[in-house]
Design an enzyme around this catalytic site. Structure first.
Site, PDB file in Angstrom:
ATOM      1  N   ASN A   1     134.413   2.889   3.125  1.00  0.00           N
ATOM      2  CA  ASN A   1     132.645   2.868   3.078  1.00  0.00           C
ATOM      3  C   ASN A   1     132.089   1.817   2.388  1.00  0.00           C
ATOM      4  OD1 ASN A   1     129.915   3.398   3.128  1.00  0.00           O
ATOM      5  ND2 ASN A   1     130.000   5.102   3.227  1.00  0.00           N
TER       6      ASN A   1
ATOM      7  N   HIS B   1     121.075   3.776   8.130  1.00  0.00           N
ATOM      8  CA  HIS B   1     121.387   5.231   7.860  1.00  0.00           C
ATOM      9  C   HIS B   1     121.507   6.009   8.608  1.00  0.00           C
ATOM     10  CE1 HIS B   1     118.933   4.433   3.792  1.00  0.00           C
ATOM     11  NE2 HIS B   1     119.829   4.197   3.618  1.00  0.00           N
TER      12      HIS B   1
ATOM     13  N   LEU C   1     116.552   9.423   1.458  1.00  0.00           N
ATOM     14  CA  LEU C   1     115.802   8.992   0.145  1.00  0.00           C
ATOM     15  C   LEU C   1     117.040   8.693  -0.880  1.00  0.00           C
ATOM     16  CD1 LEU C   1     112.614  11.019   0.408  1.00  0.00           C
ATOM     17  CD2 LEU C   1     113.222   8.717   1.404  1.00  0.00           C
TER      18      LEU C   1
ATOM     19  N   ASN D   1     118.516   5.003  -2.863  1.00  0.00           N
ATOM     20  CA  ASN D   1     118.662   3.837  -3.121  1.00  0.00           C
ATOM     21  C   ASN D   1     118.064   2.627  -2.388  1.00  0.00           C
ATOM     22  OD1 ASN D   1     118.953   4.209  -6.371  1.00  0.00           O
ATOM     23  ND2 ASN D   1     121.798   3.399  -4.989  1.00  0.00           N
ATOM     24  N   GLY D   2     118.509   3.204  -0.823  1.00  0.00           N
ATOM     25  CA  GLY D   2     117.869   3.075   0.226  1.00  0.00           C
ATOM     26  C   GLY D   2     117.300   3.957   0.868  1.00  0.00           C
TER      27      GLY D   2
ATOM     28  N   ARG E   1     113.760  -3.065  -3.407  1.00  0.00           N
ATOM     29  CA  ARG E   1     114.003  -3.720  -2.113  1.00  0.00           C
ATOM     30  C   ARG E   1     111.848  -3.422  -1.341  1.00  0.00           C
ATOM     31  NH1 ARG E   1     117.816  -1.161   1.946  1.00  0.00           N
ATOM     32  NH2 ARG E   1     119.764  -1.255   0.470  1.00  0.00           N
TER      33      ARG E   1
ATOM     34  N   ASP F   1     115.534   2.821 -10.720  1.00  0.00           N
ATOM     35  CA  ASP F   1     116.216   4.008 -10.444  1.00  0.00           C
ATOM     36  C   ASP F   1     115.226   5.029 -10.490  1.00  0.00           C
ATOM     37  OD1 ASP F   1     117.164   6.444 -11.370  1.00  0.00           O
ATOM     38  OD2 ASP F   1     119.608   5.505 -11.494  1.00  0.00           O
TER      39      ASP F   1
ATOM     40  N   GLY G   1     115.976  12.421  -2.582  1.00  0.00           N
ATOM     41  CA  GLY G   1     115.048  14.093  -1.505  1.00  0.00           C
ATOM     42  C   GLY G   1     115.831  14.956  -1.509  1.00  0.00           C
ATOM     43  N   GLU G   2     117.175  15.058  -2.348  1.00  0.00           N
ATOM     44  CA  GLU G   2     117.661  15.960  -2.245  1.00  0.00           C
ATOM     45  C   GLU G   2     117.269  16.737  -4.500  1.00  0.00           C
ATOM     46  OE1 GLU G   2     121.791  15.885  -2.568  1.00  0.00           O
ATOM     47  OE2 GLU G   2     122.016  14.585  -0.628  1.00  0.00           O
TER      48      GLU G   2
ATOM     49  N   GLU H   1     127.731  11.713   4.737  1.00  0.00           N
ATOM     50  CA  GLU H   1     128.075  10.142   5.549  1.00  0.00           C
ATOM     51  C   GLU H   1     129.264  10.566   5.733  1.00  0.00           C
ATOM     52  OE1 GLU H   1     125.548   7.869   3.362  1.00  0.00           O
ATOM     53  OE2 GLU H   1     125.046   6.835   4.386  1.00  0.00           O
TER      54      GLU H   1
HETATM   55  P1  ADP Z   1     122.879   5.527  -2.542  1.00  0.00           P
HETATM   56  O1  ADP Z   1     121.900   4.913  -1.534  1.00  0.00           O
HETATM   57  O2  ADP Z   1     122.863   4.451  -3.353  1.00  0.00           O
HETATM   58  O3  ADP Z   1     124.111   6.511  -1.722  1.00  0.00           O
HETATM   59  P2  ADP Z   1     121.957   8.324  -3.525  1.00  0.00           P
HETATM   60  O4  ADP Z   1     121.544   8.352  -2.702  1.00  0.00           O
HETATM   61  O5  ADP Z   1     122.998   8.226  -4.824  1.00  0.00           O
HETATM   62  O6  ADP Z   1     121.928   6.488  -3.466  1.00  0.00           O
HETATM   63  O7  ADP Z   1     120.036   8.015  -4.349  1.00  0.00           O
HETATM   64  C1  ADP Z   1     120.385   7.097  -5.492  1.00  0.00           C
HETATM   65  C2  ADP Z   1     119.271   7.798  -6.303  1.00  0.00           C
HETATM   66  O8  ADP Z   1     118.882   8.680  -6.517  1.00  0.00           O
HETATM   67  C3  ADP Z   1     118.619   6.978  -7.333  1.00  0.00           C
HETATM   68  O9  ADP Z   1     117.190   6.530  -7.366  1.00  0.00           O
HETATM   69  C4  ADP Z   1     118.375   8.167  -8.624  1.00  0.00           C
HETATM   70  O10 ADP Z   1     117.062   8.181  -9.255  1.00  0.00           O
HETATM   71  C5  ADP Z   1     118.154   8.837  -7.235  1.00  0.00           C
HETATM   72  N1  ADP Z   1     118.371  10.627  -8.416  1.00  0.00           N
HETATM   73  C6  ADP Z   1     119.421  10.948  -8.640  1.00  0.00           C
HETATM   74  N2  ADP Z   1     119.350  11.914  -9.570  1.00  0.00           N
HETATM   75  C7  ADP Z   1     117.646  12.090  -9.598  1.00  0.00           C
HETATM   76  C8  ADP Z   1     116.583  13.167  -9.984  1.00  0.00           C
HETATM   77  N3  ADP Z   1     117.694  14.328 -10.191  1.00  0.00           N
HETATM   78  N4  ADP Z   1     115.499  13.028 -10.514  1.00  0.00           N
HETATM   79  C9  ADP Z   1     114.911  12.073  -9.657  1.00  0.00           C
HETATM   80  N5  ADP Z   1     115.352  11.276  -8.470  1.00  0.00           N
HETATM   81  C10 ADP Z   1     117.197  11.184  -8.993  1.00  0.00           C
END
Ligand code: ADP
Length: 407
Positions: free
Chosen positions: A7, A187, A216, A218-219, A248, A290, A340-341, A391
């Site tokens: 990836n 996605h 939800l 980074n993207g 973004r 973040d 999202g999680e 993914e």
């Molecule tokens: P990518 O799109 O790079 O795969 P991820 O799915 O890992 O990214 O998501 C990254 C985002 O998830 C970041 O904005 C991070 O702050 C957010 N995140 C991770 N843990 C938490 C949390 N406990 N509370 C809020 N946001 C979180």
């Protein structure tokens, strides 16, 4: 069947080894092995980390002249070095590649052939930071594993190839569409997995099931899925459209860049950087892209962090409403990926504002949900799910499907 998943992103190459067996419902098995190389734009060094399942990452540094140099060491780490999990490369049954852009031609995952490589190459102009490296990863894997190991390209855009024309065609001169300017969506692998898993968790037949999946990370993007097929999505010609994201902007008035070019001397590269890297949560808050840092700063009373969070929630709610309208109603809302999680306040605010759709959250369950569970209140007309993003698993799953279908 052991499948190596590769990836490639703009500054990382992630890899995992998955044991893809028969389709069994339930949470996918954990990866047997994971690795990643990360590089800065100028440093000439990549950081490589790898680990076997259940163990800590072992890290080292690699001198690299270009990101291409990081590919072979990542692949070799599966069978050589301190984190190796295989005795020899011969144990790899297939390689599944995430390819960001498949263009109009690649409507589903496909065994890599010279024609498929040509199509990936033709889409480099649409996704220069991704498709180039991903093509190089295919060539590196071919060179080291030989032609007997099948390689499968799994496209981020493929799940959205079912978009109806009114969702796909922009209201601009039609020749632009003929030249490839269209909503492709991204996605797709995550939305495909999350929508299928949502139906599984709820014991629903995908036929007639209307789910909005919210990826939800980074993207960030949404997909409206009916009968297991995508009918609408928020990302468009590029991953810049739609929701507000970490760095973004998401959708903005297209006249803003025109204004900046005419009156502020902006060029294409500056606009690209500003809208992709300096906007979103980071741009509004001035703190970070973040979400964890935004939530923490907002809790300490930082007004711009609070505003950034509010805009994020506002746009999320507005776009979920749009997706529900595209589906003509909604049976389930599924949250996945980092935010999202892991961000209960965002889910709570979104669900409260969407109460008019018949959504009611169980606030207790929302606080610290187990993954892949329903967190809606019993009386809710719409189920609300938190689904762990998988993914790489979906890529392995697609890879196995393509290979076994050809047997
Ligand atoms: P990518 O799109 O790079 O795969 P991820 O799915 O890992 O990214 O998501 C990254 C985002 O998830 C970041 O904005 C991070 O702050 C957010 N995140 C991770 N843990 C938490 C949390 N406990 N509370 C809020 N946001 C979180």
């Amino acid at each position: 069947m052991k499948i190596l998943v590769l990836n490639g992103g703009s500054s990382t190459l992630k890899a995992s080894l998955r044991e893809a067996g028969d389709d069994s419902p339930g949470r996918p098995p954990a990866p047997l092995w994971e690795a990643a190389a990360e590089w800065g734009r100028t440093s000439g060094v990549a950081r490589l980390r790898a680990r076997r399942a259940g163990e800590a990452y072992i890290e080292n540094e690699l001198p690299i002249a270009s990101p291409t140099d990081a590919i072979l060491p990542v692949i070799r780490a599966v069978w050589s070095g301190p984190s190796a999990v295989l005795g020899s490369p011969g144990e790899i049954a297939a390689v599944g590649h995430r390819i960001v852009h498949g263009g109009k031609a690649c409507r589903e995952a496909a065994r890599v052939t010279p024609e498929v490589k040509e199509q990936i190459r033709a889409c480099i102009e649409f996704a220069p930071e991704h498709n180039q490296l991903e093509l190089e990863a295919i060539e590196a894997a071919e060179s080291i594993l030989g032609p007997a190991v099948p390689q499968v390209a799994v496209f981020d855009t493929a799940f959205h190839s079912t978009l109806p024309l009114p969702a796909k065609v922009y209201p601009v001169p039609y020749e632009w569409y003929e030249q490839g300017v269209a909503r492709y969506g991204f996605h797709g692998t995550s939305h495909q997995y999350a929508s299928r898993r949502a139906a599984q968790i709820l014991g629903r037949d995908p036929a007639g099931f209307r789910v909005v999946t919210c990826h939800l990370g980074n993207g960030a993007s949404l997909a409206a899925v009916l009968d297991g097929k995508c009918v609408d999505t928020t990302m468009g010609f590029t991953p810049l459209e739609g929701l507000m994201m970490g760095t973004r902007s998401g959708s903005i008035d297209p006249a803003i860049p025109i204004y900046l070019v005419r009156n502020r001397g902006y060029g294409a590269d500056e606009l690209d950087r500003a809208l992709n890297k300096e906007s979103g949560l980071k741009g509004v808050s001035g703190i970070s892209g973040d979400m964890r840092e935004i939530v923490a700063a907002a809790a300490e009373g930082n007004e711009r962090a609070r505003l950034a969070f509010e805009i994020y929630a506002y746009r999320l709610v507005r776009e979920i409403g749009g997706m529900a309208a595209s589906l003509g109603g909604i049976d389930a809302l599924a949250f996945t990926a980092g935010i999202g999680e892991n961000c209960p306040p965002l889910r709570r605010i979104a669900c409260e504002r969407l109460a008019f759709l018949g959504i009611a959250l169980d606030r207790q369950k929302n606080r610290a949900p187990e993954m892949d569970t329903d967190i809606a209140a019993p009386e809710s007309r719409v189920r609300v799910l938190v689904i762990h993003a998988e993914e790489d698993w979906e890529i392995a799953h697609e890879c196995r499907r393509v290979i076994t279908a050809a047997l």
